[in-house]
Design a protein around this motif. Sequence first.
Motif, PDB file in Angstrom:
ATOM      1  N   ILE A   1      11.369  35.588  25.313  1.00 27.79           N
ATOM      2  CA  ILE A   1       9.923  35.815  25.154  1.00 27.79           C
ATOM      3  C   ILE A   1       9.483  35.386  23.761  1.00 27.79           C
ATOM      4  O   ILE A   1       8.459  34.709  23.598  1.00 27.79           O
ATOM      5  CB  ILE A   1       9.564  37.289  25.438  1.00 27.79           C
ATOM      6  CG1 ILE A   1       9.719  37.577  26.929  1.00 27.79           C
ATOM      7  CG2 ILE A   1       8.146  37.617  24.958  1.00 27.79           C
ATOM      8  CD1 ILE A   1       9.731  39.047  27.283  1.00 27.79           C
TER       9      ILE A   1
ATOM     10  N   ALA B   1       6.914  32.461  22.538  1.00 35.18           N
ATOM     11  CA  ALA B   1       5.843  32.727  21.569  1.00 35.18           C
ATOM     12  C   ALA B   1       5.917  31.751  20.396  1.00 35.18           C
ATOM     13  O   ALA B   1       4.887  31.195  19.981  1.00 35.18           O
ATOM     14  CB  ALA B   1       5.929  34.168  21.071  1.00 35.18           C
TER      15      ALA B   1
ATOM     16  N   LEU C   1       2.262  37.395  23.738  1.00 34.89           N
ATOM     17  CA  LEU C   1       3.706  37.523  23.943  1.00 34.89           C
ATOM     18  C   LEU C   1       4.358  38.332  22.825  1.00 34.89           C
ATOM     19  O   LEU C   1       5.236  39.169  23.084  1.00 34.89           O
ATOM     20  CB  LEU C   1       4.346  36.133  24.038  1.00 34.89           C
ATOM     21  CG  LEU C   1       4.012  35.361  25.311  1.00 34.89           C
ATOM     22  CD1 LEU C   1       4.426  33.907  25.165  1.00 34.89           C
ATOM     23  CD2 LEU C   1       4.667  36.001  26.520  1.00 34.89           C
TER      24      LEU C   1
ATOM     25  N   GLU D   1       3.960  41.274  28.773  1.00 35.74           N
ATOM     26  CA  GLU D   1       4.909  40.164  28.778  1.00 35.74           C
ATOM     27  C   GLU D   1       4.778  39.326  30.045  1.00 35.74           C
ATOM     28  O   GLU D   1       4.677  38.096  29.985  1.00 35.74           O
ATOM     29  CB  GLU D   1       6.335  40.702  28.640  1.00 35.74           C
ATOM     30  CG  GLU D   1       6.590  41.333  27.288  1.00 35.74           C
ATOM     31  CD  GLU D   1       7.820  42.202  27.258  1.00 35.74           C
ATOM     32  OE1 GLU D   1       8.351  42.388  26.147  1.00 35.74           O
ATOM     33  OE2 GLU D   1       8.263  42.704  28.311  1.00 35.74           O
TER      34      GLU D   1
ATOM     35  N   LEU E   1       3.387  35.535  30.105  1.00 35.94           N
ATOM     36  CA  LEU E   1       4.338  34.534  30.601  1.00 35.94           C
ATOM     37  C   LEU E   1       3.773  33.816  31.821  1.00 35.94           C
ATOM     38  O   LEU E   1       3.925  32.598  31.961  1.00 35.94           O
ATOM     39  CB  LEU E   1       5.685  35.181  30.932  1.00 35.94           C
ATOM     40  CG  LEU E   1       6.531  35.600  29.739  1.00 35.94           C
ATOM     41  CD1 LEU E   1       7.701  36.466  30.184  1.00 35.94           C
ATOM     42  CD2 LEU E   1       7.025  34.392  28.950  1.00 35.94           C
TER      43      LEU E   1
END
Length: 116
Positions: free
Chosen positions: A9, A13, A64, A76, A80
């Motif tokens: 993640i 970002a 994110l 998240e 995403l």
Amino acid sequence: MSILATVLILLVALLHVYFLVLEMFLWTKPLGLKVFRQSAEKAEQSKVLAANQGLYNGFLAAGLAYGAATGSREFELFFLACVIIAGLYGAATVNKRIFFVQALPALLAVGALLAA
């Protein structure tokens, strides 16, 4: 959440922070011209649009990062999903390599998040 999911993640970002910098600040510079494979003339004509696009990439990165910092799975997954949709659209309309640079890392992060 797993460490792998968090790392992926945060990688997505960071990619979007990189896109922000490229589109908002380096669009008409040699690196921006090379990355986006365009002429100086075309870059100059489209720099306002690119800056706007870069700003949106910054919003994705912020969402994110917030999700990772707070452990909010909903944040998240939402951000995403936004990245995946943007990557699929870009791959379909601009260049297929966008799928691998943008959508695929986000898909891997979703997989790691859901497996955690």
